[in-house]
Design a protein around this motif. Sequence first.
Motif, mmCIF file in Angstrom:
data_model
loop_
_atom_site.group_PDB
_atom_site.id
_atom_site.type_symbol
_atom_site.label_atom_id
_atom_site.label_comp_id
_atom_site.label_asym_id
_atom_site.label_seq_id
_atom_site.Cartn_x
_atom_site.Cartn_y
_atom_site.Cartn_z
ATOM 1 N N LEU A 146 0.855 -1.182 0.000
ATOM 2 C CA LEU A 146 0.000 0.000 0.000
ATOM 3 C C LEU A 146 0.887 1.226 0.000
ATOM 4 O O LEU A 146 1.748 1.375 0.874
ATOM 5 C CB LEU A 146 -0.889 -0.009 1.242
ATOM 6 C CG LEU A 146 -1.900 1.132 1.396
ATOM 7 C CD1 LEU A 146 -2.962 1.063 0.315
ATOM 8 C CD2 LEU A 146 -2.537 1.087 2.788
ATOM 9 N N ASP A 147 0.714 2.120 -1.000
ATOM 10 C CA ASP A 147 1.577 3.299 -1.056
ATOM 11 C C ASP A 147 0.955 4.471 -0.304
ATOM 12 O O ASP A 147 -0.153 4.376 0.248
ATOM 13 C CB ASP A 147 1.928 3.652 -2.505
ATOM 14 C CG ASP A 147 0.751 4.192 -3.324
ATOM 15 O OD1 ASP A 147 -0.249 4.643 -2.733
ATOM 16 O OD2 ASP A 147 0.852 4.174 -4.564
ATOM 17 N N GLU A 148 1.673 5.572 -0.287
ATOM 18 C CA GLU A 148 1.255 6.727 0.513
ATOM 19 C C GLU A 148 -0.006 7.395 -0.029
ATOM 20 O O GLU A 148 -0.672 8.167 0.676
ATOM 21 C CB GLU A 148 2.388 7.751 0.594
ATOM 22 C CG GLU A 148 2.746 8.442 -0.705
ATOM 23 C CD GLU A 148 3.615 7.583 -1.622
ATOM 24 O OE1 GLU A 148 3.918 8.036 -2.745
ATOM 25 O OE2 GLU A 148 3.989 6.451 -1.206
ATOM 26 N N ARG A 149 -0.387 7.095 -1.265
ATOM 27 C CA ARG A 149 -1.615 7.650 -1.845
ATOM 28 C C ARG A 149 -2.857 6.855 -1.448
ATOM 29 O O ARG A 149 -3.978 7.279 -1.717
ATOM 30 C CB ARG A 149 -1.513 7.693 -3.362
ATOM 31 C CG ARG A 149 -0.365 8.495 -3.914
ATOM 32 C CD ARG A 149 -0.257 8.277 -5.423
ATOM 33 N NE ARG A 149 -0.049 6.858 -5.734
ATOM 34 C CZ ARG A 149 -0.195 6.311 -6.932
ATOM 35 N NH1 ARG A 149 -0.577 7.072 -7.959
ATOM 36 N NH2 ARG A 149 0.022 5.025 -7.120
ATOM 37 N N GLY A 150 -2.641 5.683 -0.864
ATOM 38 C CA GLY A 150 -3.752 4.783 -0.579
ATOM 39 C C GLY A 150 -4.025 3.808 -1.703
ATOM 40 O O GLY A 150 -5.105 3.217 -1.762
#
Length: 267
Positions: A10-14
């Motif tokens: 899961l990246d920082e953008r969601g």
Amino acid sequence: MPANPVLWDLDERGVATVTLNRPEVNNAYDAGLIGGVLSAMDELSRKPLLRVVVLKGNGRHFQAGADLKWINAVRPQSPDENETVSRATFEAVQRLNRLPIPTVALVQGGCFGGGTGVIAACDVVIAADNAVFSIAEVRWGLTAAIIIPQLCDAIGVRQVRRYALTGERFGAQDARRIGLVHEVVPLADLETSGAKVVEQLLANAPDALAETKTLAMESSFGGMSSDDEAYARLVRMHAAKRQTREASEGLASFAEKRAADWTAAKT
């Protein structure tokens, strides 16, 4: 140690990326892969910032349907145990189908059997130009019972009546023509094209996306829940067919690389 059959991050953008990870068998599903999908959905559903899920297959092929060696191992078990297997398979597809956030599938190479149900359960599907599809269960004496509702939503009953009955293979452009995929791109552009769709989704309001998807699902064939009798009937049919003489002959023909003798399977 065997590799994890399903990877996710899961990246920082969601944006979550869920990757089917059995490339040695073309990501064919077995109990481990089904459990991995369910576990990934459980973990991701607890992430408050989750906005989009991207589904991929590791290796040359997206997903080659059921692992028929595993199916042969399941068949001699009790009817209840076979229903448990079919229930878990159905639930994995439905968890994707009913996830209250957008899902994007990126398809390369083979996408067969259950793989077609998986992508039919996703909101946006982009296929590489080398993608090949089939709803192949009838070739092995099985039925596609638990993915028929999702396929009817995606391509319509008329197309299901052709492709689920013939079991034939068809290419990416035909998949786009009948509505199974939304876009066909060169293989080298698959990731980039997926990223563009993700950016479009991230620009939209999360609650509005969830409500829109819920409204769309209310009128769908595949919107049933695990409490529905129709769901239970599909699970029973899927499990029972696996234990028939036709399935025995079909799976043997696959293992022995020969044409199936359906007449013999009736005796």
